[in-house]
Design a protein around this motif. Structure first.
Motif, PDB file in Angstrom:
ATOM      1  N   LEU A   8       0.819  -1.208   0.000  1.00 30.09           N
ATOM      2  CA  LEU A   8       0.000   0.000   0.000  1.00 30.09           C
ATOM      3  C   LEU A   8       0.855   1.261   0.000  1.00 30.09           C
ATOM      4  CD1 LEU A   8      -2.811  -0.989   2.553  1.00 30.09           C
ATOM      5  CD2 LEU A   8      -3.046  -0.716   0.073  1.00 30.09           C
ATOM      6  N   ILE A   9       1.901   1.259   0.822  1.00 30.67           N
ATOM      7  CA  ILE A   9       2.773   2.433   0.924  1.00 30.67           C
ATOM      8  C   ILE A   9       3.484   2.717  -0.392  1.00 30.67           C
ATOM      9  CG2 ILE A   9       4.916   3.296   1.962  1.00 30.67           C
ATOM     10  CD1 ILE A   9       4.012   1.936   4.579  1.00 30.67           C
ATOM     11  N   ILE A  10       4.051   1.681  -0.988  1.00 30.31           N
ATOM     12  CA  ILE A  10       4.816   1.882  -2.230  1.00 30.31           C
ATOM     13  C   ILE A  10       3.899   2.327  -3.364  1.00 30.31           C
ATOM     14  CG2 ILE A  10       6.229   0.739  -3.982  1.00 30.31           C
ATOM     15  CD1 ILE A  10       7.301  -1.058  -1.698  1.00 30.31           C
ATOM     16  N   ILE A  11       2.725   1.702  -3.492  1.00 33.92           N
ATOM     17  CA  ILE A  11       1.776   2.101  -4.539  1.00 33.92           C
ATOM     18  C   ILE A  11       1.342   3.555  -4.336  1.00 33.92           C
ATOM     19  CG2 ILE A  11      -0.558   1.755  -5.454  1.00 33.92           C
ATOM     20  CD1 ILE A  11      -0.197  -1.241  -4.931  1.00 33.92           C
ATOM     21  N   ALA A  12       0.922   3.877  -3.097  1.00 32.41           N
ATOM     22  CA  ALA A  12       0.438   5.231  -2.812  1.00 32.41           C
ATOM     23  C   ALA A  12       1.548   6.266  -2.981  1.00 32.41           C
ATOM     24  CB  ALA A  12      -0.122   5.287  -1.387  1.00 32.41           C
TER      25      ALA A  12
END
Length: 392
Positions: A8-12
């Motif tokens: 989630l962090i990397i995508i966002a």
């Protein structure tokens, strides 16, 4: 669960960073905002955790290690005078105006001095990323900013130790602390100059895959641990390690591979974690104080460091760009605030306010950098060759 959080962090972070660049801002701004949106302050998808904190720490260490790899040592030596002017200007103005502000809001004399020290702290990890994106990291301005950050960290921590010794906050010996810092820099510089190149040659002879990069990272982390142990920020140790590796024939290989590792996962997590860790609960109760201290924090660093740059010979646009790069307080100010809180040098409600102020300074730094360095570039483009030669 940690794997899902990382996804989630990397995508966002990547999406928000791309949008930030599309809208004319450094990607780091979008990555921090992505963290705020994911974190407890907004949607609450992800909360702070020890694992994410570890990833974040590795991210900022690698970011400053890369900055060291990109540093021109000769340029850094030439920037010694300007770094000193910027560093001390960026300390003295926030220190004394912060002290005055403390008296106005009703703090004790010692607490007022601590507020000044907290406002004097600087973390250029945010600025480093923004400068890299604008191709300004290797310029005289970028080198000056990095040198000033090293000076800022050392002086602020010494002043903090002095205040804590007066307050009786723990077993703090000023002379011991100063000696440990001096010893670190003497040993670190000697190792970087004489030992690291020899160690790299020996370690890279081991018949295992990617030993060059592994050796460089081992050196980076050892320098970081040593710096933290002696009271210097771990990012300073990583920066010195990067400079040491840059003096070897392995510089380009290490840079390319470490940059790939870092920007794939660790650096985006670092910037997003700043937002995830932000706590805005109860912000309305102290909104006036937060606004006032945020303005004070921004202006004192901007003016102090900017005037220092101007006095050292930079033009106005460059000076304002350098001043804006020193505005972000980042993780260094949070460490200082936490130490002051444990020594009763800061009231608990002011500690919570200070955390929000640090987040504000972190958010405004990338747009400020973009504005002033873009203005500098535009001005340079319209100058005649003779006028351009007069710019430092």
């Amino acid at each position: 669960m940690i794997i899902l959080h990382l996804v989630l962090i990397i995508i966002a972070a990547k999406l928000a960073g791309s949008l930030s660049v599309k809208w004319g801002q450094p990607s780091v701004l979008g990555e921090i905002i992505a963290g705020i949106l994911l974190g407890p302050s907004v949607f609450g998808f992800i909360g702070p955790s020890d694992t994410l904190s570890a990833f974040s720490t590795i991210g900022v260490i690698l970011l400053m290690f890369i900055a060291g790899l990109e540093t021109d040592l000769d340029e850094l030596k030439r920037a010694g005078k300007s770094s000193a002017f910027v560093g001390f200007g960026g300390i003295l103005v926030p220190l004394f105006l912060g002290y005055a502000a403390g008296g106005i809001i009703g703090l004790t004399n010692l607490q007022s001095w601590f507020l000044g020290v907290m406002l004097s702290a600087t973390s250029v990890s945010i600025s480093v990323q923004a400068l890299k994106e604008m191709n300004q990291l290797k310029t005289p301005e970028g080198t000056t900013i990095l040198g000033a950050a090293v000076l800022d960290d050392v002086v602020v921590m010494i002043i903090l130790a002095f205040l804590m010794s007066i307050a009786g906050g723990g077993d703090v010996s000023l002379s011991t602390l100063v000696m440990k810092k001096v010893l670190f820099f003497v040993i670190a510089i000697f190792l970087a100059w004489k030992v690291v190149p020899w160690v790299m040659k020996k370690l890279t002879k081991f018949p295992v895959s990617e030993m060059v990069v592994s050796s460089a990272l081992i050196i980076c982390f050892i320098f970081s641990v040593a710096a933290e142990y002696t009271g210097v920020a771990n990012i300073i140790g990583a920066y010195i390690a990067g400079i040491a590796i840059s003096l070897t024939k392995f510089k380009h290989e290490v840079f390319e591979k470490v940059e790939t590792i870092s920007y794939s996962i660790f650096v985006p997590v670092f910037f997003a974690f700043i937002g995830i860790s932000a706590k805005f609960s109860g912000i309305m109760d102290h909104l006036g104080l937060i606004i006032a201290l945020s303005i004070l924090a921004i202006l004192t660093k901007f003016i102090g460091a900017g005037l220092g740059a101007k006095l050292s010979g930079f033009g106005w646009n460059s000076s304002m760009g350098i001043g804006s790069a020193m505005v972000s307080r980042g993780e260094v100010a949070l460490i200082v605030a936490a130490m002051g809180s444990s020594a009763n040098l800061i009231p608990q409600d002011l500690f919570a306010t200070a955390v929000v102020v640090v987040i504000v300074t972190t958010l405004v730094t990338p747009p400020m950098l973009k504005w002033f360095f873009q203005s500098k570039s535009n001005k340079t483009m319209v100058l005649s060759p003779n006028e351009r030669s007069g710019q430092f």
